[in-house]
Design an enzyme around this catalytic site. Sequence first.
Site, mmCIF file in Angstrom:
data_model
loop_
_atom_site.group_PDB
_atom_site.id
_atom_site.type_symbol
_atom_site.label_atom_id
_atom_site.label_comp_id
_atom_site.label_asym_id
_atom_site.label_seq_id
_atom_site.Cartn_x
_atom_site.Cartn_y
_atom_site.Cartn_z
ATOM 1 C CB VAL A 131 -55.994 93.894 35.554
ATOM 2 C CG1 VAL A 131 -55.485 94.850 36.619
ATOM 3 C CG2 VAL A 131 -54.846 93.389 34.675
ATOM 4 C CB CYS A 132 -58.565 93.043 40.667
ATOM 5 S SG CYS A 132 -59.787 93.652 41.849
ATOM 6 C CB ILE A 133 -61.833 97.069 37.902
ATOM 7 C CG1 ILE A 133 -61.934 98.533 37.453
ATOM 8 C CG2 ILE A 133 -62.983 96.655 38.803
ATOM 9 C CD1 ILE A 133 -63.097 98.809 36.517
#
Length: 130
Positions: free
Chosen positions: A76-78
Amino acid sequence: MKFAIALFAAPHLPASRRALRFAQAALAGGHEIVRLFFYQDGVHSAASNVVSPQDELDLPKEWREFVSENKLDAVVCIAAALRRGVLNTEEAQRYARPAANLEAPWELSGLGQLHEAAQQADRLICFGGQ
């Protein structure tokens, strides 16, 4: 064939379901998924507190089960997650937020993970972008 899959769409949109069905079909067809990368509104598919209506498919649950059962690398893209309030325990503590809503099998990481996956895969398949 090796696939990297990026999901940009929220779980209530058709692109999220198409991405899941594509991923399931890819594995069933003997292909490999190098990495799943959830970006933009796609990060909501990894949130553990999404509640789907009773008459709809619970896509976040379906994604979580699919990733866990197949032991997939799911990132998941931070930056997108923080912007949308999708936090693991570490980030919730760092930003003094009352709760975390991202847990295993998901990992927070940066866009470099998408780039790396694209380099390792034969095809990068994107669902839902603008």
